[in-house]
Design an enzyme around this catalytic site. Structure first.
Site, short mmCIF file in Angstrom:
data_model
loop_
_atom_site.label_atom_id
_atom_site.label_comp_id
_atom_site.label_asym_id
_atom_site.label_seq_id
_atom_site.Cartn_x
_atom_site.Cartn_y
_atom_site.Cartn_z
N ASP A 59 16.54 -4.93 29.71
CA ASP A 59 17.34 -6.33 29.71
C ASP A 59 18.39 -6.31 28.99
O ASP A 59 19.09 -5.47 28.00
CB ASP A 59 16.05 -6.56 29.20
CG ASP A 59 16.84 -8.96 29.90
OD1 ASP A 59 17.73 -9.32 30.98
OD2 ASP A 59 15.97 -9.73 29.15
N LYS A 60 19.08 -7.45 29.13
CA LYS A 60 20.76 -7.30 29.04
C LYS A 60 20.24 -9.01 28.51
O LYS A 60 19.92 -10.37 29.07
CB LYS A 60 21.84 -6.83 29.89
CG LYS A 60 23.20 -7.66 29.98
CD LYS A 60 23.56 -8.42 30.69
CE LYS A 60 24.89 -9.64 30.38
NZ LYS A 60 24.96 -10.92 31.33
N HIS A 61 21.02 -9.25 27.39
CA HIS A 61 21.58 -10.53 26.74
C HIS A 61 23.47 -10.44 26.84
O HIS A 61 23.57 -9.54 25.98
CB HIS A 61 21.22 -11.07 25.86
CG HIS A 61 21.51 -11.75 25.24
ND1 HIS A 61 20.94 -13.33 25.03
CD2 HIS A 61 21.89 -12.57 23.80
CE1 HIS A 61 21.19 -14.41 24.87
NE2 HIS A 61 22.02 -13.77 23.83
N SER A 62 23.27 -11.60 27.14
CA SER A 62 25.33 -11.77 26.45
C SER A 62 25.20 -13.40 25.48
O SER A 62 24.57 -14.31 25.86
CB SER A 62 26.00 -12.31 27.91
OG SER A 62 27.58 -13.01 27.67
N THR B 112 22.85 -18.35 33.31
CA THR B 112 22.72 -17.87 34.29
C THR B 112 22.41 -18.58 35.69
O THR B 112 22.35 -18.65 37.45
CB THR B 112 22.76 -16.14 34.33
OG1 THR B 112 23.18 -15.76 33.26
CG2 THR B 112 21.99 -16.02 35.44
N ARG C 207 18.78 -26.18 14.37
CA ARG C 207 20.36 -25.27 13.87
C ARG C 207 21.19 -25.93 14.21
O ARG C 207 22.52 -26.29 13.87
CB ARG C 207 19.87 -23.52 14.17
CG ARG C 207 20.25 -22.95 13.51
CD ARG C 207 19.55 -21.58 14.19
NE ARG C 207 20.37 -21.07 14.72
CZ ARG C 207 20.68 -20.41 15.62
NH1 ARG C 207 19.73 -19.50 16.35
NH2 ARG C 207 22.34 -19.47 16.04
N SER D 113 17.02 -14.92 16.63
CA SER D 113 16.99 -16.01 17.87
C SER D 113 16.98 -14.99 18.97
O SER D 113 16.25 -14.81 19.81
CB SER D 113 18.11 -17.02 17.96
OG SER D 113 17.42 -17.87 18.71
N LYS E 260 13.71 -13.26 21.29
CA LYS E 260 13.44 -13.82 22.48
C LYS E 260 13.29 -12.47 23.64
O LYS E 260 12.75 -12.58 24.91
CB LYS E 260 13.94 -14.09 23.46
CG LYS E 260 13.73 -16.04 23.11
CD LYS E 260 14.90 -17.20 23.57
CE LYS E 260 16.53 -17.49 23.29
NZ LYS E 260 17.13 -17.25 22.20
N LYS E 261 14.06 -10.99 22.91
CA LYS E 261 13.19 -10.36 23.77
C LYS E 261 12.56 -9.33 23.35
O LYS E 261 11.71 -8.74 24.23
CB LYS E 261 14.73 -9.38 22.97
CG LYS E 261 16.13 -9.99 24.34
CD LYS E 261 16.26 -10.27 26.04
CE LYS E 261 17.46 -11.52 26.29
NZ LYS E 261 17.03 -11.84 27.42
#
Length: 485
Positions: free
Chosen positions: A114-117, A154, A202, A217, A221-222
Protein backbone atom coordinates in the site's frame (compact mmCIF):
# COMPACT_ATOMS: atom_id res chain seq x y z
CA UNK A 1 18.29 8.59 -8.33
CA UNK A 2 17.57 9.97 -4.86
CA UNK A 3 20.11 8.90 -2.27
CA UNK A 4 18.71 6.40 0.28
CA UNK A 5 18.92 7.57 3.88
CA UNK A 6 18.78 5.45 7.01
CA UNK A 7 16.71 6.57 9.98
CA UNK A 8 18.49 8.08 13.00
CA UNK A 9 17.77 10.02 16.20
CA UNK A 10 14.78 12.35 16.10
CA UNK A 11 12.48 14.43 18.27
CA UNK A 12 10.59 11.24 19.06
CA UNK A 13 13.59 10.43 21.21
CA UNK A 14 16.13 13.28 21.50
CA UNK A 15 18.71 11.02 23.19
CA UNK A 16 18.55 8.60 20.28
CA UNK A 17 19.57 5.45 22.17
CA UNK A 18 16.57 3.38 21.11
CA UNK A 19 16.99 4.43 17.49
CA UNK A 20 20.67 3.65 17.17
CA UNK A 21 21.09 0.42 19.04
CA UNK A 22 22.73 2.04 22.09
CA UNK A 23 22.06 1.23 25.74
CA UNK A 24 18.50 0.11 26.33
CA UNK A 25 16.30 0.92 29.29
CA UNK A 26 15.86 -2.11 31.58
CA UNK A 27 12.54 -3.91 31.13
CA UNK A 28 9.73 -2.69 33.34
CA UNK A 29 8.88 -4.98 36.27
CA UNK A 30 5.35 -6.37 36.13
CA UNK A 31 3.37 -3.52 37.70
CA UNK A 32 -0.23 -3.29 38.70
CA UNK A 33 -2.48 -1.38 36.30
CA UNK A 34 -2.12 2.36 36.87
CA UNK A 35 -5.10 4.70 36.97
CA UNK A 36 -5.44 7.26 34.18
CA UNK A 37 -4.44 10.30 36.29
CA UNK A 38 -1.27 8.44 37.28
CA UNK A 39 -0.46 7.67 33.63
CA UNK A 40 -1.03 11.29 32.63
CA UNK A 41 1.18 12.52 35.49
CA UNK A 42 3.93 10.07 34.52
CA UNK A 43 4.09 11.28 30.93
CA UNK A 44 3.57 14.94 31.91
CA UNK A 45 6.68 14.74 34.10
CA UNK A 46 8.79 13.20 31.33
CA UNK A 47 8.44 9.58 32.38
CA UNK A 48 8.25 6.58 30.08
CA UNK A 49 5.00 4.68 29.56
CA UNK A 50 5.25 0.89 29.49
CA UNK A 51 3.48 -1.21 26.88
CA UNK A 52 0.95 -2.16 29.57
CA UNK A 53 0.38 1.53 30.42
CA UNK A 54 -0.27 2.37 26.77
CA UNK A 55 -2.65 -0.56 26.27
CA UNK A 56 -4.55 0.55 29.38
CA UNK A 57 -4.89 4.12 28.07
CA UNK A 58 -6.09 3.01 24.62
CA UNK A 59 -8.55 0.55 26.16
CA UNK A 60 -10.01 3.38 28.28
CA UNK A 61 -10.33 5.57 25.16
CA UNK A 62 -12.31 2.88 23.32
CA UNK A 63 -14.55 1.71 26.16
CA UNK A 64 -15.46 5.28 27.12
CA UNK A 65 -14.02 5.24 30.64
CA UNK A 66 -11.49 7.93 29.70
CA UNK A 67 -13.04 11.39 29.95
CA UNK A 68 -12.48 13.89 27.17
CA UNK A 69 -10.35 16.06 29.47
CA UNK A 70 -8.16 13.07 30.33
CA UNK A 71 -7.67 12.17 26.66
CA UNK A 72 -6.72 15.77 25.89
CA UNK A 73 -4.33 15.91 28.84
CA UNK A 74 -2.54 12.73 27.78
CA UNK A 75 -2.27 13.92 24.17
CA UNK A 76 -0.75 17.20 25.34
CA UNK A 77 1.68 15.38 27.64
CA UNK A 78 2.80 13.25 24.67
CA UNK A 79 3.04 16.36 22.49
CA UNK A 80 5.26 18.15 25.01
CA UNK A 81 7.39 15.25 26.29
CA UNK A 82 7.56 13.03 23.20
CA UNK A 83 7.77 9.25 23.04
CA UNK A 84 10.73 6.99 22.40
CA UNK A 85 10.72 4.30 19.74
CA UNK A 86 9.40 1.52 21.97
CA UNK A 87 6.58 3.71 23.28
CA UNK A 88 5.59 4.72 19.74
CA UNK A 89 5.64 1.10 18.58
CA UNK A 90 3.45 0.13 21.54
CA UNK A 91 0.99 2.97 20.86
CA UNK A 92 0.75 2.03 17.18
CA UNK A 93 0.14 -1.63 18.05
CA UNK A 94 -2.47 -0.76 20.69
CA UNK A 95 -4.37 1.46 18.24
CA UNK A 96 -4.25 -1.27 15.58
CA UNK A 97 -5.54 -3.84 18.09
CA UNK A 98 -8.49 -1.64 19.10
CA UNK A 99 -10.66 -2.95 16.26
CA UNK A 100 -10.99 -5.47 13.48
CA UNK A 101 -8.00 -6.60 11.41
CA UNK A 102 -8.14 -7.53 7.74
CA UNK A 103 -7.15 -11.11 6.95
CA UNK A 104 -6.12 -12.40 3.52
CA UNK A 105 -5.27 -15.77 1.97
CA UNK A 106 -1.80 -17.01 2.99
CA UNK A 107 -0.72 -17.14 -0.66
CA UNK A 108 -1.01 -13.33 -0.86
CA UNK A 109 1.44 -12.68 1.99
CA UNK A 110 4.31 -11.29 -0.10
CA UNK A 111 2.04 -9.47 -2.57
CA UNK A 112 0.21 -7.10 -0.20
CA UNK A 113 1.40 -3.49 -0.50
CA UNK A 114 0.00 0.00 0.00
CA UNK A 115 0.93 3.67 -0.23
CA UNK A 116 0.03 6.60 2.01
CA UNK A 117 0.45 10.33 1.38
CA UNK A 118 0.51 13.12 3.94
CA UNK A 119 -1.54 15.21 1.48
CA UNK A 120 -0.94 17.80 -1.19
CA UNK A 121 -2.41 19.80 -4.05
CA UNK A 122 -3.04 17.97 -7.32
CA UNK A 123 -1.87 14.71 -5.74
CA UNK A 124 -3.61 12.02 -7.79
CA UNK A 125 -0.79 9.45 -7.40
CA UNK A 126 -2.99 6.82 -5.69
CA UNK A 127 -5.43 6.72 -8.62
CA UNK A 128 -2.55 5.67 -10.90
CA UNK A 129 -0.29 3.73 -8.54
CA UNK A 130 -2.85 1.24 -7.18
CA UNK A 131 -3.86 -0.18 -10.60
CA UNK A 132 -0.24 -0.03 -11.86
CA UNK A 133 0.92 -2.12 -8.89
CA UNK A 134 -1.95 -4.56 -9.45
CA UNK A 135 -0.80 -4.93 -13.07
CA UNK A 136 2.68 -5.77 -11.70
CA UNK A 137 1.34 -8.65 -9.58
CA UNK A 138 0.61 -6.91 -6.27
CA UNK A 139 -2.51 -6.93 -4.11
CA UNK A 140 -3.31 -3.36 -3.06
CA UNK A 141 -6.00 -2.94 -0.33
CA UNK A 142 -5.76 0.86 -0.32
CA UNK A 143 -7.70 2.52 2.51
CA UNK A 144 -7.85 6.23 1.66
CA UNK A 145 -9.27 9.42 3.07
CA UNK A 146 -11.30 12.46 2.13
CA UNK A 147 -10.10 16.00 1.58
CA UNK A 148 -10.22 18.52 4.40
CA UNK A 149 -8.98 22.06 4.16
CA UNK A 150 -6.92 22.83 1.06
CA UNK A 151 -5.79 19.25 0.31
CA UNK A 152 -7.82 16.96 -1.96
CA UNK A 153 -8.96 13.49 -0.94
CA UNK A 154 -8.57 10.34 -3.04
CA UNK A 155 -12.08 9.12 -2.14
CA UNK A 156 -13.64 12.43 -3.23
CA UNK A 157 -11.87 12.26 -6.58
CA UNK A 158 -13.12 8.74 -7.23
CA UNK A 159 -16.66 9.65 -6.14
CA UNK A 160 -16.69 12.28 -8.92
CA UNK A 161 -17.04 9.27 -11.24
CA UNK A 162 -20.79 8.50 -11.26
CA UNK A 163 -21.60 5.31 -9.35
CA UNK A 164 -18.24 4.76 -7.66
CA UNK A 165 -18.73 3.28 -4.16
CA UNK A 166 -16.02 3.66 -1.53
CA UNK A 167 -17.83 1.67 1.17
CA UNK A 168 -16.73 -1.96 0.88
CA UNK A 169 -16.87 -4.72 3.50
CA UNK A 170 -13.76 -6.83 4.19
CA UNK A 171 -15.38 -9.63 2.16
CA UNK A 172 -15.99 -7.27 -0.76
CA UNK A 173 -12.42 -6.01 -0.51
CA UNK A 174 -11.12 -9.57 -0.77
CA UNK A 175 -13.31 -10.12 -3.82
CA UNK A 176 -11.90 -6.97 -5.42
CA UNK A 177 -8.34 -8.10 -4.74
CA UNK A 178 -9.10 -11.50 -6.27
CA UNK A 179 -10.74 -10.10 -9.43
CA UNK A 180 -8.81 -6.85 -9.95
CA UNK A 181 -5.74 -6.87 -7.71
CA UNK A 182 -6.56 -3.49 -6.10
CA UNK A 183 -9.32 -1.52 -4.43
CA UNK A 184 -9.53 2.01 -3.05
CA UNK A 185 -11.98 2.25 -0.15
CA UNK A 186 -12.85 4.33 2.91
CA UNK A 187 -12.02 3.38 6.48
CA UNK A 188 -14.85 1.56 8.25
CA UNK A 189 -15.72 2.21 11.88
CA UNK A 190 -14.63 -1.34 12.74
CA UNK A 191 -11.01 -0.58 11.76
CA UNK A 192 -8.80 1.24 14.30
CA UNK A 193 -11.66 2.92 16.27
CA UNK A 194 -9.23 4.27 18.88
CA UNK A 195 -7.40 6.27 16.21
CA UNK A 196 -10.66 7.88 15.12
CA UNK A 197 -11.31 9.10 18.67
CA UNK A 198 -7.76 10.36 19.18
CA UNK A 199 -7.68 12.00 15.76
CA UNK A 200 -10.74 14.10 16.58
CA UNK A 201 -9.30 14.99 19.98
CA UNK A 202 -5.94 16.01 18.45
CA UNK A 203 -7.77 18.36 16.09
CA UNK A 204 -9.23 20.39 18.98
CA UNK A 205 -6.32 20.20 21.44
CA UNK A 206 -3.48 21.63 19.29
CA UNK A 207 -1.66 18.28 19.24
CA UNK A 208 -1.97 17.51 15.52
CA UNK A 209 1.76 18.13 14.96
CA UNK A 210 3.03 15.57 17.49
CA UNK A 211 5.42 13.22 15.67
CA UNK A 212 4.65 10.11 17.80
CA UNK A 213 0.91 10.71 17.40
CA UNK A 214 1.17 11.27 13.63
CA UNK A 215 3.32 8.16 13.26
CA UNK A 216 1.00 5.95 15.29
CA UNK A 217 -2.07 7.27 13.47
CA UNK A 218 -0.66 6.57 10.01
CA UNK A 219 0.89 3.18 10.72
CA UNK A 220 -1.93 1.75 12.88
CA UNK A 221 -4.27 2.01 9.88
CA UNK A 222 -1.72 0.17 7.74
CA UNK A 223 -0.89 -2.53 10.29
CA UNK A 224 -4.52 -3.73 10.18
CA UNK A 225 -4.19 -4.24 6.40
CA UNK A 226 -1.61 -7.02 7.04
CA UNK A 227 0.80 -5.64 4.44
CA UNK A 228 4.19 -6.93 3.38
CA UNK A 229 5.43 -3.45 2.40
CA UNK A 230 4.32 0.18 2.60
CA UNK A 231 5.61 3.38 1.04
CA UNK A 232 4.70 6.74 2.59
CA UNK A 233 4.88 9.92 0.51
CA UNK A 234 5.83 12.64 3.02
CA UNK A 235 5.24 16.05 1.46
CA UNK A 236 7.20 19.19 2.35
CA UNK A 237 6.91 22.78 1.16
CA UNK A 238 4.50 25.68 1.05
CA UNK A 239 1.33 23.59 0.62
CA UNK A 240 2.35 20.66 2.84
CA UNK A 241 1.89 19.86 6.54
CA UNK A 242 5.65 20.36 6.95
CA UNK A 243 7.00 23.53 5.30
CA UNK A 244 10.65 22.50 5.80
CA UNK A 245 12.27 19.35 4.44
CA UNK A 246 14.05 18.71 7.76
CA UNK A 247 10.71 18.39 9.57
CA UNK A 248 9.36 16.03 6.92
CA UNK A 249 12.54 13.95 7.14
CA UNK A 250 12.04 13.58 10.90
CA UNK A 251 8.56 12.13 10.37
CA UNK A 252 9.83 9.91 7.54
CA UNK A 253 12.55 8.45 9.76
CA UNK A 254 10.05 7.85 12.54
CA UNK A 255 7.67 6.02 10.18
CA UNK A 256 10.46 3.78 8.89
CA UNK A 257 11.80 2.97 12.37
CA UNK A 258 8.41 2.33 13.97
CA UNK A 259 7.40 0.22 10.97
CA UNK A 260 10.51 -1.90 11.51
CA UNK A 261 9.58 -2.28 15.17
CA UNK A 262 6.19 -3.64 14.07
CA UNK A 263 7.67 -6.03 11.51
CA UNK A 264 6.42 -3.90 8.59
CA UNK A 265 8.82 -2.87 5.83
CA UNK A 266 8.24 0.86 5.35
CA UNK A 267 10.01 3.19 2.93
CA UNK A 268 9.35 6.93 3.13
CA UNK A 269 9.78 9.30 0.20
CA UNK A 270 10.21 13.05 0.63
CA UNK A 271 8.52 14.94 -2.21
CA UNK A 272 8.21 18.69 -2.73
CA UNK A 273 4.78 20.34 -2.52
CA UNK A 274 5.36 24.01 -3.34
CA UNK A 275 3.95 23.56 -6.85
CA UNK A 276 0.85 21.45 -7.64
CA UNK A 277 1.64 17.90 -8.74
CA UNK A 278 0.81 17.65 -12.45
CA UNK A 279 -1.12 20.28 -14.37
CA UNK A 280 -4.65 19.75 -12.98
CA UNK A 281 -6.24 20.46 -9.60
CA UNK A 282 -9.85 19.54 -8.81
CA UNK A 283 -11.73 16.25 -8.64
CA UNK A 284 -12.80 15.41 -12.20
CA UNK A 285 -9.83 17.23 -13.72
CA UNK A 286 -7.50 15.08 -11.63
CA UNK A 287 -9.32 11.88 -12.67
CA UNK A 288 -8.80 12.93 -16.30
CA UNK A 289 -5.11 13.58 -15.69
CA UNK A 290 -4.70 10.24 -13.89
CA UNK A 291 -6.17 8.52 -16.96
CA UNK A 292 -3.77 10.46 -19.15
CA UNK A 293 -0.90 9.11 -17.03
CA UNK A 294 -2.30 5.60 -17.50
CA UNK A 295 -2.29 6.27 -21.26
CA UNK A 296 1.50 6.51 -20.95
CA UNK A 297 1.31 10.30 -21.30
CA UNK A 298 0.56 13.21 -18.98
CA UNK A 299 2.80 15.46 -16.88
CA UNK A 300 6.34 14.15 -16.29
CA UNK A 301 6.39 15.07 -12.58
CA UNK A 302 3.31 12.92 -11.88
CA UNK A 303 4.70 9.98 -13.84
CA UNK A 304 8.06 10.27 -12.08
CA UNK A 305 6.54 10.13 -8.58
CA UNK A 306 4.30 7.19 -9.55
CA UNK A 307 7.09 5.05 -10.99
CA UNK A 308 9.58 5.84 -8.21
CA UNK A 309 7.12 5.04 -5.39
CA UNK A 310 5.98 1.92 -7.25
CA UNK A 311 9.55 0.84 -7.96
CA UNK A 312 10.44 1.12 -4.27
CA UNK A 313 7.43 -1.01 -3.30
CA UNK A 314 8.13 -3.75 -5.87
CA UNK A 315 11.71 -3.92 -4.62
CA UNK A 316 10.73 -3.90 -0.91
CA UNK A 317 8.38 -6.85 -1.27
CA UNK A 318 10.75 -8.87 -3.47
CA UNK A 319 8.99 -8.54 -6.83
CA UNK A 320 11.97 -6.64 -8.29
CA UNK A 321 15.71 -7.11 -7.64
CA UNK A 322 16.40 -3.36 -7.63
CA UNK A 323 14.42 -0.14 -7.36
CA UNK A 324 15.28 0.76 -10.95
CA UNK A 325 13.91 -2.57 -12.17
CA UNK A 326 10.72 -2.01 -10.18
CA UNK A 327 10.35 1.51 -11.59
CA UNK A 328 10.77 0.16 -15.13
CA UNK A 329 8.01 -2.40 -14.53
CA UNK A 330 5.62 0.27 -13.26
CA UNK A 331 6.47 2.48 -16.26
CA UNK A 332 5.74 -0.44 -18.59
CA UNK A 333 2.32 -0.95 -16.94
CA UNK A 334 1.51 2.69 -17.70
CA UNK A 335 2.77 2.51 -21.27
CA UNK A 336 1.19 -0.82 -22.34
CA UNK A 337 -2.30 -0.04 -20.99
CA UNK A 338 -2.33 -2.78 -18.33
CA UNK A 339 -2.64 -0.26 -15.46
CA UNK A 340 -5.54 1.44 -17.24
CA UNK A 341 -7.19 -1.97 -17.73
CA UNK A 342 -6.99 -2.64 -13.98
CA UNK A 343 -8.42 0.81 -13.28
CA UNK A 344 -11.37 0.08 -15.58
CA UNK A 345 -12.01 -3.24 -13.82
CA UNK A 346 -11.77 -1.56 -10.40
CA UNK A 347 -14.33 1.08 -11.43
CA UNK A 348 -16.76 -1.54 -12.75
CA UNK A 349 -16.38 -3.71 -9.64
CA UNK A 350 -16.83 -0.75 -7.27
CA UNK A 351 -20.17 0.37 -8.68
CA UNK A 352 -19.48 2.29 -11.90
CA UNK A 353 -21.58 1.21 -14.88
CA UNK A 354 -19.31 -1.07 -16.97
CA UNK A 355 -20.14 0.89 -20.13
CA UNK A 356 -19.13 4.16 -18.49
CA UNK A 357 -15.94 2.59 -17.10
CA UNK A 358 -15.04 1.33 -20.56
CA UNK A 359 -15.80 4.65 -22.24
CA UNK A 360 -13.74 6.57 -19.67
CA UNK A 361 -10.73 4.31 -20.02
CA UNK A 362 -10.81 3.94 -23.81
CA UNK A 363 -11.92 7.45 -24.79
CA UNK A 364 -9.92 10.48 -25.85
CA UNK A 365 -9.36 13.31 -23.32
CA UNK A 366 -12.17 15.30 -24.98
CA UNK A 367 -14.57 12.33 -24.79
CA UNK A 368 -13.70 11.72 -21.13
CA UNK A 369 -14.53 15.31 -20.24
CA UNK A 370 -18.09 14.79 -21.55
CA UNK A 371 -18.58 11.78 -19.26
CA UNK A 372 -17.68 13.44 -15.94
CA UNK A 373 -19.25 16.33 -14.01
CA UNK A 374 -18.25 19.70 -15.48
CA UNK A 375 -18.29 23.23 -14.08
CA UNK A 376 -20.62 25.74 -15.72
CA UNK A 377 -17.99 28.37 -16.53
CA UNK A 378 -14.33 28.71 -17.46
CA UNK A 379 -12.08 31.73 -16.98
CA UNK A 380 -8.50 32.14 -18.16
CA UNK A 381 -5.90 34.30 -16.45
CA UNK A 382 -3.21 36.07 -18.51
CA UNK A 383 0.46 36.58 -17.72
CA UNK A 384 1.02 40.13 -16.43
CA UNK A 385 4.52 40.33 -17.95
CA UNK A 386 7.14 38.38 -19.90
CA UNK A 387 9.13 35.87 -17.88
CA UNK A 388 10.15 32.30 -17.14
CA UNK A 389 7.87 30.34 -14.82
CA UNK A 390 9.79 29.70 -11.60
CA UNK A 391 6.83 28.45 -9.60
CA UNK A 392 3.06 28.34 -9.39
CA UNK A 393 2.38 28.43 -5.66
CA UNK A 394 0.06 25.57 -4.77
CA UNK A 395 -1.41 26.97 -1.56
CA UNK A 396 -3.14 30.15 -2.88
CA UNK A 397 -4.42 28.17 -5.86
CA UNK A 398 -5.90 25.50 -3.59
CA UNK A 399 -7.44 28.08 -1.29
CA UNK A 400 -9.29 29.82 -4.11
CA UNK A 401 -10.57 26.50 -5.46
CA UNK A 402 -11.69 25.63 -1.93
CA UNK A 403 -13.72 28.88 -1.82
CA UNK A 404 -15.26 27.98 -5.19
CA UNK A 405 -16.56 24.66 -3.81
CA UNK A 406 -13.79 22.16 -4.60
CA UNK A 407 -13.00 21.64 -0.89
CA UNK A 408 -14.81 21.30 2.40
CA UNK A 409 -14.28 22.99 5.75
CA UNK A 410 -16.34 20.47 7.73
CA UNK A 411 -16.82 16.75 7.29
CA UNK A 412 -19.89 15.92 5.21
CA UNK A 413 -20.07 19.17 3.23
CA UNK A 414 -21.04 18.62 -0.45
CA UNK A 415 -18.39 19.22 -3.10
CA UNK A 416 -18.54 20.75 -6.57
CA UNK A 417 -16.75 18.01 -8.49
CA UNK A 418 -16.29 20.02 -11.69
CA UNK A 419 -14.58 22.98 -10.01
CA UNK A 420 -10.82 23.07 -10.55
CA UNK A 421 -7.95 24.58 -12.48
CA UNK A 422 -5.67 23.62 -15.34
CA UNK A 423 -2.11 24.96 -15.45
CA UNK A 424 -1.49 25.93 -19.06
CA UNK A 425 2.26 26.38 -18.49
CA UNK A 426 4.94 24.39 -16.72
CA UNK A 427 7.80 25.36 -14.43
CA UNK A 428 10.80 26.44 -16.51
CA UNK A 429 8.70 27.50 -19.50
CA UNK A 430 8.96 30.99 -21.07
CA UNK A 431 5.74 33.00 -20.90
CA UNK A 432 4.78 36.11 -22.91
CA UNK A 433 2.78 38.97 -21.46
CA UNK A 434 -0.92 38.47 -22.20
CA UNK A 435 -0.57 34.69 -22.73
CA UNK A 436 -3.03 32.50 -20.80
CA UNK A 437 -1.33 30.58 -17.97
CA UNK A 438 -4.29 29.25 -15.95
CA UNK A 439 -7.80 28.07 -16.81
CA UNK A 440 -10.21 28.04 -13.87
CA UNK A 441 -13.35 25.86 -13.99
CA UNK A 442 -16.06 27.33 -11.77
CA UNK A 443 -19.81 27.23 -11.16
CA UNK A 444 -19.97 30.93 -10.22
CA UNK A 445 -20.45 33.47 -13.05
CA UNK A 446 -16.89 34.77 -12.59
CA UNK A 447 -13.97 34.98 -10.18
CA UNK A 448 -14.12 37.78 -7.63
CA UNK A 449 -11.40 40.44 -7.73
CA UNK A 450 -9.73 39.11 -4.54
CA UNK A 451 -9.74 35.59 -6.00
CA UNK A 452 -8.25 36.82 -9.24
CA UNK A 453 -5.53 38.74 -7.35
CA UNK A 454 -4.73 35.70 -5.20
CA UNK A 455 -4.36 33.49 -8.27
CA UNK A 456 -2.19 36.02 -10.12
CA UNK A 457 -0.03 36.19 -7.00
CA UNK A 458 0.56 32.45 -7.23
CA UNK A 459 2.46 32.87 -10.51
CA UNK A 460 6.17 33.53 -9.93
CA UNK A 461 8.15 34.69 -12.98
CA UNK A 462 11.86 35.42 -13.43
CA UNK A 463 14.07 36.73 -16.20
CA UNK A 464 16.34 33.70 -16.47
CA UNK A 465 16.50 31.37 -19.47
CA UNK A 466 13.98 28.50 -19.78
CA UNK A 467 15.01 25.38 -17.85
CA UNK A 468 13.93 21.79 -17.22
CA UNK A 469 11.83 21.51 -14.07
CA UNK A 470 13.34 19.26 -11.37
CA UNK A 471 11.46 16.22 -10.14
CA UNK A 472 9.51 16.76 -6.89
CA UNK A 473 11.02 13.45 -5.67
CA UNK A 474 13.81 14.38 -3.25
CA UNK A 475 14.82 11.50 -0.94
CA UNK A 476 13.94 7.92 -0.16
CA UNK A 477 14.43 6.69 3.40
CA UNK A 478 14.68 2.91 3.68
CA UNK A 479 14.50 0.33 6.46
CA UNK A 480 17.96 -0.12 8.07
CA UNK A 481 18.56 -3.59 6.57
CA UNK A 482 17.76 -2.34 3.05
CA UNK A 483 19.47 1.04 3.03
CA UNK A 484 22.77 -0.21 1.58
CA UNK A 485 21.22 -2.48 -1.06
Amino acid sequence: MATPVTPGPSALNPVGDLWSGGPQCPPDPPPETKQLPELIRLKRDGGRLSERDIRSFVRAVVDGSAQGAQIGAMLMAIRLQGMDLEETVALTQALANSGQRLEWPEAWHQQLVDKHSTGGVGDKVSLVLAPALAACGCKVPMISGRGLGHTGGTLDKLESIPGFTVIQSPEQMQGLLEKVGCCIVGQSKELVPADGILYEARDVTATVDSLPLITASILSKKVVESLSALVVDVKFGGAAVFPRQAEARELARALVSVGAGLGLRVAAALTAMDHPLGRSVGHTLEVEEALLCMDGAGPPDLRDVVIRLGGALLWLNGLAEAQAEGAARVAAALDDGSARDRFERMLATQGVDPGLARALCSGTPAQRRQLLPRAREQEELLAPTDGTVELVRALPLARVLHELGAGRSRAGEPLRFGVGAELLVGVGQRLRRGSPWLRVHLDAPALSDPQRRALQGALVLSDREPFTAPSPFSELILPPTDAQQ
